[in-house]
Design a protein around this motif. Sequence first.
Motif, PDB file in Angstrom:
ATOM      1  N   LEU A  30       0.851  -1.288   0.059  1.00 41.51           N
ATOM      2  CA  LEU A  30      -0.021  -0.019  -0.039  1.00 41.51           C
ATOM      3  C   LEU A  30       0.925   1.239   0.037  1.00 41.51           C
ATOM      4  CD1 LEU A  30      -3.003  -1.118   2.628  1.00 41.51           C
ATOM      5  CD2 LEU A  30      -3.028  -0.912   0.127  1.00 41.51           C
ATOM      6  N   SER A  31       1.874   1.360   0.699  1.00 37.13           N
ATOM      7  CA  SER A  31       2.773   2.453   0.959  1.00 37.13           C
ATOM      8  C   SER A  31       3.530   2.671  -0.421  1.00 37.13           C
ATOM      9  CB  SER A  31       3.907   2.313   1.878  1.00 37.13           C
ATOM     10  OG  SER A  31       4.616   3.342   1.939  1.00 37.13           O
ATOM     11  N   GLY A  32       3.840   1.519  -1.124  1.00 39.38           N
ATOM     12  CA  GLY A  32       4.512   1.747  -2.557  1.00 39.38           C
ATOM     13  C   GLY A  32       3.520   2.442  -3.545  1.00 39.38           C
ATOM     14  N   ILE A  33       2.540   1.563  -3.434  1.00 38.56           N
ATOM     15  CA  ILE A  33       1.188   2.343  -4.465  1.00 38.56           C
ATOM     16  C   ILE A  33       1.078   3.885  -4.252  1.00 38.56           C
ATOM     17  CG2 ILE A  33      -1.139   2.022  -5.253  1.00 38.56           C
ATOM     18  CD1 ILE A  33       0.807  -0.169  -6.217  1.00 38.56           C
ATOM     19  N   ILE A  34       0.845   4.075  -3.032  1.00 31.88           N
ATOM     20  CA  ILE A  34       0.350   5.463  -2.671  1.00 31.88           C
ATOM     21  C   ILE A  34       1.388   6.488  -2.791  1.00 31.88           C
ATOM     22  CG2 ILE A  34      -0.207   6.925  -0.805  1.00 31.88           C
ATOM     23  CD1 ILE A  34      -1.578   4.494   0.610  1.00 31.88           C
ATOM     24  N   THR A  35       2.692   6.020  -2.798  1.00 34.65           N
ATOM     25  CA  THR A  35       3.891   6.838  -2.925  1.00 34.65           C
ATOM     26  C   THR A  35       4.025   7.049  -4.449  1.00 34.65           C
ATOM     27  OG1 THR A  35       5.049   6.187  -1.192  1.00 34.65           O
ATOM     28  CG2 THR A  35       6.249   7.012  -2.828  1.00 34.65           C
ATOM     29  N   LEU A  36       3.762   6.016  -5.265  1.00 36.51           N
ATOM     30  CA  LEU A  36       3.973   6.028  -6.728  1.00 36.51           C
ATOM     31  C   LEU A  36       2.759   6.690  -7.427  1.00 36.51           C
ATOM     32  CD1 LEU A  36       6.148   5.170  -8.628  1.00 36.51           C
ATOM     33  CD2 LEU A  36       4.957   3.285  -9.028  1.00 36.51           C
ATOM     34  N   LEU A  37       1.591   6.564  -6.916  1.00 39.11           N
ATOM     35  CA  LEU A  37       0.351   7.024  -7.942  1.00 39.11           C
ATOM     36  C   LEU A  37       0.590   8.191  -8.671  1.00 39.11           C
ATOM     37  CD1 LEU A  37      -2.660   5.181  -6.483  1.00 39.11           C
ATOM     38  CD2 LEU A  37      -1.584   4.847  -8.420  1.00 39.11           C
ATOM     39  N   GLY A  67     -11.784   4.128 -12.675  1.00 39.63           N
ATOM     40  CA  GLY A  67     -10.883   3.149 -12.221  1.00 39.63           C
ATOM     41  C   GLY A  67     -10.005   3.363 -10.997  1.00 39.63           C
ATOM     42  N   ALA A  68      -9.723   4.624 -10.525  1.00 38.96           N
ATOM     43  CA  ALA A  68      -8.932   4.691  -9.469  1.00 38.96           C
ATOM     44  C   ALA A  68      -9.833   4.484  -8.102  1.00 38.96           C
ATOM     45  CB  ALA A  68      -8.621   6.400  -9.046  1.00 38.96           C
ATOM     46  N   ILE A  69     -11.257   4.728  -8.289  1.00 37.88           N
ATOM     47  CA  ILE A  69     -12.196   4.540  -7.273  1.00 37.88           C
ATOM     48  C   ILE A  69     -12.297   2.996  -7.280  1.00 37.88           C
ATOM     49  CG2 ILE A  69     -14.571   4.664  -6.291  1.00 37.88           C
ATOM     50  CD1 ILE A  69     -14.362   7.488  -7.998  1.00 37.88           C
ATOM     51  N   GLY A  70     -12.368   2.253  -8.268  1.00 35.26           N
ATOM     52  CA  GLY A  70     -12.310   0.856  -8.191  1.00 35.26           C
ATOM     53  C   GLY A  70     -11.045   0.316  -7.288  1.00 35.26           C
ATOM     54  N   ALA A  71     -10.030   0.894  -7.742  1.00 32.39           N
ATOM     55  CA  ALA A  71      -8.567   0.351  -7.048  1.00 32.39           C
ATOM     56  C   ALA A  71      -8.823   0.705  -5.474  1.00 32.39           C
ATOM     57  CB  ALA A  71      -7.462   1.139  -7.693  1.00 32.39           C
ATOM     58  N   LEU A  76      -9.379  -1.539  -0.072  1.00 30.10           N
ATOM     59  CA  LEU A  76     -10.057  -1.330   1.170  1.00 30.10           C
ATOM     60  C   LEU A  76     -10.818  -2.492   1.451  1.00 30.10           C
ATOM     61  CD1 LEU A  76     -10.459   0.895   3.373  1.00 30.10           C
ATOM     62  CD2 LEU A  76     -12.353   1.583   1.968  1.00 30.10           C
ATOM     63  N   SER A  77     -11.388  -3.022   0.365  1.00 30.44           N
ATOM     64  CA  SER A  77     -12.243  -4.106   1.025  1.00 30.44           C
ATOM     65  C   SER A  77     -11.155  -5.518   1.358  1.00 30.44           C
ATOM     66  CB  SER A  77     -13.119  -4.683  -0.254  1.00 30.44           C
ATOM     67  OG  SER A  77     -12.440  -5.111  -1.338  1.00 30.44           O
ATOM     68  N   VAL A  78     -10.090  -5.758   0.432  1.00 31.70           N
ATOM     69  CA  VAL A  78      -9.187  -6.624   1.132  1.00 31.70           C
ATOM     70  C   VAL A  78      -8.825  -6.290   2.552  1.00 31.70           C
ATOM     71  CG1 VAL A  78      -6.876  -7.599   0.886  1.00 31.70           C
ATOM     72  CG2 VAL A  78      -8.436  -7.264  -1.044  1.00 31.70           C
ATOM     73  N   PHE A  79      -8.406  -5.107   2.712  1.00 30.41           N
ATOM     74  CA  PHE A  79      -8.000  -4.613   4.270  1.00 30.41           C
ATOM     75  C   PHE A  79      -8.997  -4.851   5.243  1.00 30.41           C
ATOM     76  CE2 PHE A  79      -7.121  -1.358   7.229  1.00 30.41           C
ATOM     77  CZ  PHE A  79      -6.050  -1.676   7.600  1.00 30.41           C
ATOM     78  N   ILE A  80     -10.076  -4.550   4.979  1.00 25.33           N
ATOM     79  CA  ILE A  80     -11.081  -4.648   5.901  1.00 25.33           C
ATOM     80  C   ILE A  80     -11.658  -6.040   6.198  1.00 25.33           C
ATOM     81  CG2 ILE A  80     -13.781  -4.076   6.457  1.00 25.33           C
ATOM     82  CD1 ILE A  80     -13.403  -1.495   5.315  1.00 25.33           C
TER      83      ILE A  80
END
Length: 109
Positions: A30-37, A67-71, A76-80
């Motif tokens: 998650l950190s890598g994706i958030i940093t890179l997006l 698409g971003a909302i879908g990601a 989020l659903s995996v995390f929850i």
Amino acid sequence: MFLDYVLKFILGGTIIVLATYFSKSRHLFLSGIITLLPIMTLINMRLQMKNMTLKDFRLTQRNAIFGAIGAVILLLSVFILTNWIKPIHAVLISLAIYLIYMLMCKYFL
């Protein structure tokens, strides 16, 4: 032209893998994706503006928002769900939720 897309896909995947590997967060992926997006978004927008008409660019940007909302829904659903069920089941249910969301977007748009 197809080889160009394959090379960009490999480059983008490599960047994401490196970002997640070198991230110091407890949640590496998650950190890598958030940093890179933001970086990848800016590069993608530059390529789109150079190669598209304004109408095509607007359509692509609208689809990118969904698409971003879908990601976000997928992650989020995996995390929850991993709080209550096994990770493999959480991923499978999250993929089903994501597919339903994307099909609804395609149907209504």
